[in-house]
Design an enzyme around this catalytic site. Structure first.
Site, short mmCIF file in Angstrom:
data_model
loop_
_atom_site.label_atom_id
_atom_site.label_comp_id
_atom_site.label_asym_id
_atom_site.label_seq_id
_atom_site.Cartn_x
_atom_site.Cartn_y
_atom_site.Cartn_z
N THR A 139 0.86 -1.17 0.00
CA THR A 139 0.00 0.00 0.00
C THR A 139 0.89 1.22 0.00
OG1 THR A 139 -1.37 1.38 1.48
CG2 THR A 139 -0.20 -0.43 2.49
N CYS A 171 -1.82 4.99 -5.39
CA CYS A 171 -2.64 4.14 -4.53
C CYS A 171 -2.72 2.82 -5.27
CB CYS A 171 -4.01 4.74 -4.30
SG CYS A 171 -5.14 3.62 -3.43
#
Length: 231
Positions: A83, A197
């Site tokens: 992430t 992202c």
């Protein structure tokens, strides 16, 4: 071949893409029946999201440090945090480990530098776009100027991630909104766009625009493959 440690589940949708990309990379590099050696710890994203929303980054760091140590104990030779946003606590995690942490921003920046990109647009969660842990690293360590969307656009980018993409929902209207934001960043001088992202590449792809897109999930996975097969 070394074992790749994955700290995932944030969200599981993007972690699944990591698993696929890393195994495809090992297969392409080594051929035959080869697949990647992976140690994966997948957290419950609801717990992490609550900590993000409340701003309790210390608790998030502690939670992920314990998970990272479990990955290390499982035999991983290096760790990837799957992430962009939770690289905010990467320094705390790195301090706890005796194995290297392959940083997603560093891997991305190295690709940008190699391609001669000096000004880049950044899409991601509001945390990633607005705080300094990610864009500051690109600017201070690699000399890359980082542009982010305006306030209204940042909110929309963030909302699509949390309300749609982490749930695996892909909507054409959201795709078109993102492409409009990409175009605006390019108009402001961005030579390329970081999909900062790990879910965004589910929504927009290079075929959708002439502006170069840097998919951080793929870049991070490629760095893991390189580490695993070359050491």
């Amino acid at each position: 071949m070394k074992t790749i440690g994955l700290l995932g589940g944030m969200s599981w949708e993007s972690t699944a893409n990591y698993y696929k990309a890393i195994n495809e990379g090992v297969k392409a590099a080594k051929g035959g029946f080869h697949s990647a050696k992976i140690a994966l710890y997948s957290v419950d994203f609801a717990e992490i999201e609550a900590m993000q929303r409340s701003g309790d980054w210390d608790a998030a760091a502690e939670h992920l440090c314990q998970a990272a140590l479990s990955v290390q104990a499982a035999g991983a030779d290096a760790l990837l945090i799957c992430t962009n946003t939770m690289h905010k606590v990467a320094p705390e995690i790195e301090q706890k480990l005796s194995i290297p942490l392959i940083h997603i921003a560093d891997a991305t920046a190295e690709n940008l530098v190699k391609d001669g990109v000096t000004k880049v647009g950044l899409l991601g969660t509001a945390f990633t776009m607005e705080q300094d842990f990610y864009k500051g690293r690109l600017e201070q360590q690699f000399g890359i100027e980082v542009l982010v969307p305006n306030h209204e656009q940042r909110k929309r980018v963030h909302d699509v991630i949390y309300q749609e993409l982490v749930k695996g929902e892909i909507r054409e209207t959201s795709k078109q909104e993102y492409l409009k934001i990409v175009g605006d960043l390019a108009a402001n001088g961005a030579q390329a766009i970081i999909l900062g992202c790990t879910e965004i590449a589910m929504l927009i792809k290079q075929a959708d625009t002439s502006i170069p897109l840097y998919d951080t999930t793929q870049i991070h996975s490629d760095a893991a493959v390189s580490f695993a097969i070359k050491g």
